[in-house]
Design an enzyme around this catalytic site. Structure first.
Site, PDB file in Angstrom:
ATOM      1  N   GLU A 164       0.649  -1.326   0.148  1.00 51.33           N
ATOM      2  CA  GLU A 164       0.045  -0.120  -0.079  1.00 51.33           C
ATOM      3  C   GLU A 164       0.631   1.252   0.024  1.00 51.33           C
ATOM      4  OE1 GLU A 164      -3.009  -0.361   3.103  1.00 51.33           O
ATOM      5  OE2 GLU A 164      -4.074  -1.807   2.120  1.00 51.33           O
ATOM      6  N   GLU A 178      -5.630  -8.266  -0.717  1.00 56.97           N
ATOM      7  CA  GLU A 178      -6.252  -7.914   0.559  1.00 56.97           C
ATOM      8  C   GLU A 178      -7.692  -7.729   0.262  1.00 56.97           C
ATOM      9  OE1 GLU A 178      -4.940  -5.125   3.464  1.00 56.97           O
ATOM     10  OE2 GLU A 178      -2.773  -5.373   2.930  1.00 56.97           O
TER      11      GLU A 178
END
Length: 505
Positions: A176, A295
């Site tokens: 991320e 995710e």
């Protein structure tokens, strides 16, 4: 069989999307909350094995047949020094863990997690720190885990008791990195450059690995999808996958809108796919970029409780969502969405696996149990292996606050030709009406129903606890095949698995 609402599906064995990569049923363990300590590892538990791993949790994970597990993060990895987690446990340092503001004891590290993954029959998807660290730490970790021996890092592994290399195949280049919350957050150009150079070095160490570049953290990011375009512009020939992350919640208690949110996931996948193909064309490449949705889950129940957690404690109960029945329905629809995109989505990780937004919950020194989302995840993992078949669906639709033309029926089909099995996965999103579904399966005319599993409950907020399993599937679904026409009763707000096998007449 009769019902006020009707839907139709045509299934033909020649309408192939792609062979399902079993790694779409992957999961995730991060050094976060009680995922590791109190989750998979609890040396004082009565069911702890010789390494301190909970055997009751191992049993539940093996029920899910998880093929690959991402580790060690997550936001955690962007501040993690992997060297802290190897060597004699008594010598390992305690560190301030900045991503979640806890104390990391480093009792569990790379080697122990590899051991645990072997116990649950899963491969490991490793992540390297591109937040506070970079090329050097990444190549050294890869040498430590994958090189046979005769070098500093590989011989260090041997001195730690691991003679044979772990041979981790799949590696994430950070986590991320588009997010301002990330330690070492970077712009797309900054990340693209470091990811490219790290990828080059890692593939020099081990040319057989495959690499995942960071994509957008969710569809709401201001940089989406420009982030993917810039990142891949730098890394297209060096990496094998681009990642996607997305979580959904029902903050407004609007179930009709909530159950439609897999349409956002579908749009996310299509947008990233288009961006990948644009960069492929721009680079005149012959390589097709695949997607790693590493995710995904429902996550909203625990957010307020997490704000009250005292910082700098050891494995506090963070992100412990207690899932209800409607959460299981959305998880089922998200899994169906992956199967509908099996040509491009080759890996996916339900985040996470134990305690932290997880299908499995535990008590410290106590019981372990299955949350509601355990069941659709388990069903697709077990029965969703083979070739994804494209269903031609005609379903009644509805509009919600965020979405229009939402089909009441979500459907995916998987054909396992070797075992002569066909499996349909269905969700009925209607809050009050049963739907009569006709599936034209004349292409599978010799196939008969052997099982129709249903997950249903009259209360959308029904949940499972250690004391009571209130939401569990039953095998009393109604479906029959008459001359290649499969007649299915799909109860209101339900998850359905219809399994067919070939019978010679």
């Amino acid at each position: 069989m009769s019902s006020q609402l009707k839907a139709q599906i045509v299934l033909d064995r020649n309408y192939k999307i792609a062979r399902v990569d079993e790694r779409i049923y992957g999961s995730f363990i991060e050094h976060l909350g009680r995922a590791v300590y109190g989750g998979i590892y609890d040396p004082h538990h009565e069911q702890a094995d010789e390494q301190g791993f909970r055997k009751d949790v191992i049993h539940l994970v093996k029920e899910l047949q998880v093929p690959i597990i991402r580790y060690p993060g997550g936001n955690f990895v962007s501040g993690y020094n992997w060297e802290d987690g190897v060597g004699p446990m008594r010598d390992r340092p305690r560190r301030l863990e900045l991503a979640w503001r806890t104390i990391e004891t480093n009792e569990i590290g790379t080697n122990e997690f590899a051991d645990w993954a072997n116990k649950v029959n899963a491969d490991v998807m490793m992540a390297v720190n591109l937040g506070t660290r970079g090329i050097d730490a990444a190549r050294n970790l890869l040498e430590y885990t994958n090189h046979p021996g005769g070098t500093y890092w590989s011989d260090l592994r041997k001195s730690h008791g691991y003679e044979k290399p772990h041979k981790f195949k799949t590696w994430c280049l950070g986590n991320e990195m588009d997010g301002p919350w990330q330690i070492g957050h970077k712009t797309a150009h900054e990340y693209g450059r470091i990811a490219k150079e790290t990828a080059k070095a890692m593939k020099l160490v081990d040319p057989d690995i495959e690499l995942v570049a960071c994509g957008s953290s969710n569809t709401g990011m201001a940089t989406f999808p420009e982030w993917e375009a810039i990142t891949l512009d730098h890394t297209y020939e060096e990496v094998d996958y681009i990642s996607l992350h997305q979580y959904y919640g029902n903050h407004e208690n609007d179930p009709a809108n909530y159950l439609a949110k897999n349409m956002d996931m579908d749009h996310f996948i299509k947008t990233v796919t288009s961006t990948c193909d644009y960069i492929k064309a721009k680079h005149r490449s012959k390589k097709t970029m695949h997607l790693s949705f590493d995710e995904w889950n429902v996550w909203y129940h625990s957010r307020e409780a997490d704000k009250k957690i005292e910082p700098w404690t050891i494995s506090p109960p963070q992100l412990e969502d207690h899932y209800n029945f409607e959460d299981a329905l959305l998880v089922g629809s998200m899994l169906i969405t992956f199967l509908q995109h099996a040509d491009r989505v080759k890996m996916a990780c339900l985040a996470q696996l134990v305690n932290v937004i997880a299908p499995i919950m535990t008590e410290n020194n106590g019981r372990a149990w299955k949350q509601t989302i355990f069941y659709p995840y388990m069903h697709t993992s077990i029965y969703g292996r083979g070739v994804s078949i494209k269903p031609i669906l005609s379903s009644p639709k509805y509009d919600s606050k965020e979405f229009t033309d939402v089909p009441y029926i979500d459907c995916a089909a998987v054909f396992h030709e070797e075992n002569e099995e066909l499996t349909l996965f269905l969700v009925n999103k209607h809050l009050s009406e049963t739907i009569h579904l006709n599936a034209d399966i004349r292409s599978f005319e010799e196939y008969q129903v052997v099982e129709h599993l249903v997950l249903e409950n009259d209360h959308l907020k029904a949940a499972n606890t250690a004391e009571s399993q209130n939401v569990v599937p039953h095998a009393n679904g109604e479906s029959t095949n008459e001359g290649g026409q499969l007649q299915i009763i799909v109860p209101k707000t339900s998850w359905n698995v219809i399994r067919l096998k070939k019978f010679m007449m």
